[in-house]
Design an enzyme around this catalytic site. Structure first.
Site, PDB file in Angstrom:
ATOM      1  N   ASP A 106       0.840  -1.203   0.000  1.00 31.00           N
ATOM      2  CA  ASP A 106       0.000   0.000   0.000  1.00 31.00           C
ATOM      3  C   ASP A 106       0.876   1.254   0.000  1.00 31.00           C
ATOM      4  O   ASP A 106       2.050   1.215   0.390  1.00 31.00           O
ATOM      5  CB  ASP A 106      -0.901   0.026   1.242  1.00 31.00           C
TER       6      ASP A 106
HETATM    7  N1  URA Z   1      -1.264  -5.882   3.783  1.00 31.19           N
HETATM    8  C1  URA Z   1      -1.762  -4.640   3.828  1.00 31.19           C
HETATM    9  O1  URA Z   1      -2.803  -4.386   4.409  1.00 31.19           O
HETATM   10  N2  URA Z   1      -1.040  -3.656   3.223  1.00 31.19           N
HETATM   11  C2  URA Z   1       0.128  -3.877   2.600  1.00 31.19           C
HETATM   12  O2  URA Z   1       0.726  -2.941   2.081  1.00 31.19           O
HETATM   13  C3  URA Z   1       0.620  -5.194   2.568  1.00 31.19           C
HETATM   14  C4  URA Z   1      -0.094  -6.179   3.163  1.00 31.19           C
END
Ligand code: URA
Length: 239
Positions: A106
């Site tokens: 993310d």
């Molecule tokens: N899980 C999430 O919620 N975000 C990420 O960036 C990676 C795994």
């Protein structure tokens, strides 16, 4: 993330002036080399990384690329984006435009991102069946309890995908800090797993994928994986 594999006769007809029906004669005349060896059959497989030479002409010579990046916050896991800097923008790799991302993070997640031009490898290391552990360091808004460990081990039902998450290992480091090991990568998986307990993830960092860590790599820096790291990943993959 396509793996381009085709039969030798099709490859030659698509990449030279010869027709499909000419290839048997080319073989008989020993005019085609695959990875330095004289080709034997029209049915031989040509992958995107097979070196193909016809007479003195090289028709294909692609090198597989495997890159490790330490992603900072605010960088998007995409190859292009109108608003944010992308992980590809951070690379200095001469062939960065050929790369795809293996397991996105993310926007505000930091840490280990792998990029490659080898679709078969990317698929393999992303498959839950391969059991390659992705380790996340998590900071939470509310204190953790031992119940999380049990629930994460048993799996959490995600209605949107109609799946139950694979058994995950949670290590509670302190009231608000944990280390979570996953073998899969569903959309926002870590945040949704803690969301089951209405516990917001305040910070998330991917520290490792299988045997690969970010040791020595500052935020924003990248480098090619070494031959030893590639072998170590292979050894960690169950299938
Ligand atoms: N899980 C999430 O919620 N975000 C990420 O960036 C990676 C795994």
């Amino acid at each position: 993330m396509k793996s381009k594999t085709c039969r030798l006769d099709r490859f030659i007809s698509q990449n030279s002036a010869f027709k499909l029906s000419d290839v048997r004669l080319l073989l008989a005349q020993k005019r085609i080399l695959l990875d330095g060896q004289i080709a034997q059959s029209i049915q031989q497989k040509v992958t995107q990384f097979t070196q193909v030479i016809l007479d003195d002409q090289c028709l294909q010579n692609n090198q597989p690329l495997y890159v490790l990046l330490n992603k900072p916050q605010g960088v998007v896991s995409a190859t292009t984006d109108l608003k944010h800097k992308t992980v590809v923008d951070l690379l200095e790799h001469p062939k960065k435009d050929e790369l795809h991302i293996v397991g996105r993070l993310d926007l505000n997640t930091t840490g280990l991102v792998l990029l490659s031009n080898d679709g078969a490898w990317s698929r393999k290391i992303s498959l839950p069946e391969t059991k390659l552990a992705k380790i996340y360091e998590v900071t939470l808004a509310k204190p953790l309890t031992p119940e999380y460990i049990q629930v994460f081990r048993e799996g959490i039902y995600f209605a949107y995908e109609n799946i139950t998450t694979q058994p995950a290992h949670l290590e509670i480091i302190s009231d608000y800090h944990a280390r979570l090991s996953l073998v899969e990568g569903k959309y926002h998986q870590v945040k949704r797993m803690f969301g089951y307990f209405q516990n917001e993830v305040l910070a998330l960092h991917r520290a490792s994928v299988g045997p690969i860590t970010l040791a020595g790599l500052e935020l924003g820096q990248s480098r090619d994986l070494t031959t030893q790291e590639m072998a170590a990943i292979e050894a960690h993959c169950v299938v």
